[in-house]
Every structure is written in structure tokens, then in C-alpha cells.
Design an enzyme around this catalytic site. Structure first.
Site: not given
Length: 462
Positions: A53, A58, A61, A189, A193, A447, A452
Site C-alpha cells: 500500500c 494505494c 497510485k 481495478y 487505474e 446544495h 445531494e
């Protein structure tokens, strides 16, 4: 229940109460938490503190993803009145790599200090388990009451002619220069990526995958939507095809495909799976059972077929995510040296794919919900994020809720769009708590935000 020490040593004749093999996220967390409970702990590491990682996963990356995203920001600037002459903009790959390396070195230092401050002994070298209570490193023996295998996983390159020409994600983080063209082989993934990273940095990128659509296991709407958006980004996607062989030709490579076509490219990267990293540990000699896929077989409490040996993280084949390994470490430490309680809950694990645009997902996909027997209602919204109205960018966003019709409970939430990971983390709390669609509906939206939309979808999709 595992044998516990509850803060006291099991035997003064042993060097340690626990030796952890592997200083990745899970191993470091287990060592620190166990030392904090009074155990005498050592960690053995042959490469680098922080594991995949921190070093080749992670963290670097995500830094590369940020770097690749700057190109879009520069393009969008004109719509907001900023004059960024294209002729004056340049990108230097070695600078990004060097800055990334500096950050990784900083994190390595932090991991080292965390272990030192917790009183954990760090042993550098390659471990071999001699017997249920003895580990050998560099010819020296260390005895312990408990052994935990936390060695993680390693990229796999298919055994094809020319495989020595193919890079994995490990090497991609240290490329000296970017090529003009690149082929990314795989449909998970990591492949998605890196295809996005390369394309965002100006590399002509082709992703090849043997299946009919990438990201198997994700919601089908998410997969199709991500495909459309990635094509808009300029990534060339070819499905139903695989690589038969690779040949080096001067500074380029000839890639021979299963459909008979031949590609010329400057780089070939394989993201075709990972295997448990157990080489040389002596697990089978000790009688520890491995699965058909090569993972260490454990029970619900991380115990192997040898009572004194446990295992956690990628090496046992559970979801290969850093937070999963961290949670496993907390449970195991508690069971070894705490009150002996604690169990893992693998339901509703949120995750993100840092492609461009990002994917965020938590809970059941539509297909999983239906296969589990739920009568579901699907709420889906697709729109252009506000940020892109003035810039003129055609990128769109997808949001989807999977709702159980009988209970009104939200079973899954899925998103493709900017900041999907950040937004999904908050949704994960609601879904883990069992929130209903009515509770989503009664929640005030912020908002104007994209997020939302998750609390304003009123009508089920047809």
C-alpha cells in the site's frame, strides 16, 4: 479461542510472544496493538516498511492519479477565465516520480518510528518458519509463542513468450521515462487505474482484456458507464482479446494478440492478478494448508492448521484492501492478547477505483441483490457535474441506489464521477447502519453538490 497472554509473556524461555512476518499495513497494526497490550513483539521485513500500500500500491497510485488529473484541470481553466497557453505547459515525469519517492520515504520513516515507539523489534531479512515456535532469519533463530504470516501478495505475469519484457505495477512506480504509447493488459481495478493515469499524462494508451467488459464483480451499470467515460478520456479499450506473446524490437515492443492483430508500443504492463507471497516461508513443510489459489487457509479467527500460526491480509485471500487488513489486525490482537473476543464483518465494505472518473461503491450490486433473492427497486441518476458546465467538458456522473422493496433498506450505493471515493465513504456509514430509502429521502441535501443527488432520487428507474 486462541491462546492468550493478556499482557503477560507465555513463557520466559521464548524470545517473543509474537513474531509478525511482514511489515505491511496489517502486520504493523497487529504488532503495535499487541505490544500495547504488553506482548513482546518483533516484525520481520525483507523489503520495506508499509508493504504494498505505502510503497507500490494505494499511496503512490493516488499521487499519480492526482498528477494525471491536472491535465483536465488545465483544460477546464479556460471556461473559468484563466488563460493557460498550451505552448507554455509541459510535464516532467521524473519530477513526479522523485516527489513521490520523497513522500514514500517520509512514510517509511513514520512506520519505523511507530514500531519503535511501541517497543516492537524490527528484524530485517527473509524469514523461514523452522517449527511452530521458531523462525530463522539470516541464520539466526528466534523463538516465539505466536507467529503471524502477513506477507501480502505479489503481481503475476502470465507465462507467455516475452514475459520478461512485461512490467507490473511494481515497476511502473519507478519508470525512468514515460513512453509515447503503452499497452495495459488486464481488466481489474489496477489495470483500469493505470490506463487512466497513463492517458492523463499524455500517453497513447490501450487497455486489453480477455472478457467482454472490465471490472468484473462491480455493478453492471457502473461497468458500462465507466467504459463510456474512459473512452471519452481517450483510452482505447479492446475487449475479448488477450496477449499471446511480446517481442522486443529496439526501443519498442511488438505485441501479438489472440485475434491475430499485432500492436507496436513503447511499454507493456500486466495487471493480470496477484498471488499470495508465501515463497520460502516453509508453510507446506510445516503442515500449513494452502488453498488451490495458493492462499493461506485460515478459520474465522485467522488460525491456520498449525495452532501457533495465524495469518491475515492479502495472503489469506480476503478482499485485498488496506482497511480490511487493518481491521483483521485489530481483531487478531484482541483475540491473542486482549479479552479473546472480536470477529470480522465483511459486509458492506466500501471501496473505490481511482480511474478517471472515479468509482465508489458500497454494499450489494444490483446483480448480487437479485441473486440473493431480494425484490429490488433501482434508483439511478445520470447528469453532468456542475463543475463542467462552464468548462464545456462532456464528462458525466452516475449515481445508483439498490433498495430492498420489502424493507425499504438501501442495500447498495454506487457512483462513477468526481470524488466518488470521498462521497461513498459517508454513504458507507448509512448503509452499515441499515438506513432505509425513506431516511435517505428525509435527509437534507447540501446544495449545490453532486452528492445531494443521493438524497433526491425519488422515482425508481424504469
Amino acid at each position: 479461542m486462541l491462546q492468550q497472554t493478556t499482557g503477560d509473556t507465555v513463557s520466559d524461555s521464548l524470545d517473543y510472544d509474537l513474531i509478525v512476518i511482514g511489515a505491511g499495513s496489517g502486520g504493523v497494526r497487529l504488532a503495535r496493538m499487541s505490544a500495547g497490550r504488553g506482548a513482546r513483539v518483533a516484525v520481520i521485513e525483507s523489503r520495506y516498511l508499509g508493504g504494498t500500500c505505502v510503497n507500490v500500491g494505494c499511496v503512490p497510485k493516488k499521487l499519480f492519479v492526482y498528477g494525471a488529473g491536472v491535465s483536465d484541470e488545465l483544460e477546464d481553466a479556460a471556461g473559468y477565465g484563466w488563460d493557460v497557453p498550451k505552448d507554455d505547459v509541459s510535464f516532467d515525469w521524473p519530477t513526479l516520480v522523485a516527489n513521490k519517492n520523497t513522500e514514500i520515504e517520509r512514510l517509511n520513516g513514520i512506520y519505523g518510528r511507530l514500531l519503535e515507539n511501541a517497543g516492537v523489534t524490527v528484524i530485517e531479512g527473509t524469514a523461514t518458519i523452522k517449527d511452530p515456535n521458531t523462525i530463522v532469519v539470516g541464520g539466526k533463530e528466534y523463538t516465539t509463542a505466536h507467529i503471524t504470516v502477513a506477507t501480502g501478495s505479489w503481481p503475476v505475469v502470465p507465462d507467455i513468450p516475452g514475459k520478461e519484457c512485461i512490467l507490473t505495477s511494481n515497476e511502473m512506480f519507478y519508470l525512468p521515462q514515460l513512453p509515447k504509447q503503452a499497452v495495459v493488459w488486464g481488466g481489474g481495478y489496477i489495470a483500469v487505474e493505470f490506463a487512466g493515469i497513463l492517458a492523463g499524462l499524455g500517453v497513447e494508451t490501450t487497455l486489453l482484456y480477455r472478457g467482454d467488459l472490465f471490472l468484473r464483480g462491480f455493478d453492471s451499470d457502473v461497468r458500462r458507464f465507466a467504459e463510456q467515460e474512459m473512452r471519452k478520456k481517450g483510452v482505447r479499450l479492446e475487449f475479448g482479446v488477450t496477449i499471446e506473446s511480446v517481442e522486443a524490437e529496439n526501443s519498442h515492443y511488438q505485441v501479438n494478440l489472440s485475434n491475430g492483430n499485432v500492436m507496436e508500443t513503447g511499454l507493456v504492463m500486466a495487471a493480470t492478478g496477484r498471488r499470495a507471497l508465501v515463497d520460502g516461508l516453509g508453510l507446506t513443510e510445516l503442515g500449513i494448508e494452502l488453498s488451490a489459489s495458493g492462499h493461506v487457509v485460515v478459520d474465522d479467527y485467522f488460525r491456520t492448521s498449525v495452532p501457533s500460526v495465524t495469518a491475515l491480509g492479502d495472503v489469506i485471500g480476503t478482499p485485498q484492501l488496506t482497511p480490511v487488513a487493518l481491521a483483521q489486525a485489530m481483531v487478531l490482537s484482541r483475540r491473542l492478547f486482549g479479552d479473546g473476543e472480536g470477529e470480522m464483518d465483511y459486509t458492506a465494505i466500501p471501496t473505490a477505483v481511482f480511474c478517471q472518473p472515479n468509482i465508489g461503491t458500497v454494499g450489494l450490486t444490483e446483480e448480487e441483490a437479485r441473486n440473493a433473492g431480494h425484490a429490488v427497486q433501482i434508483y439511478r441518476s445520470e447528469f453532468r457535474p456542475m463543475k463542467y458546465i462552464l468548462s464545456g467538458r462532456e464528462e458525466r456522473c452516475l449515481m445508483k441506489l439498490v433498495v430492498d422493496e420489502a424493507t425499504d433498506r438501501v442495500l447498495g450505493a454506487h457512483m462513477v464521477g468526481p470524488d466518488a471515493g470521498e462521497i461513498t465513504q459517508g454513504l458507507a456509514v448509512a448503509i452499515k447502519a441499515g438506513a432505509t430509502k425513506a431516511q435517505f429521502d428525509s435527509t437534507m441535501g447540501i446544495h449545490p453538490t453532486s452528492a445531494e443527488e443521493f438524497v433526491t432520487m425519488r422515482e425508481p428507474a424504469v
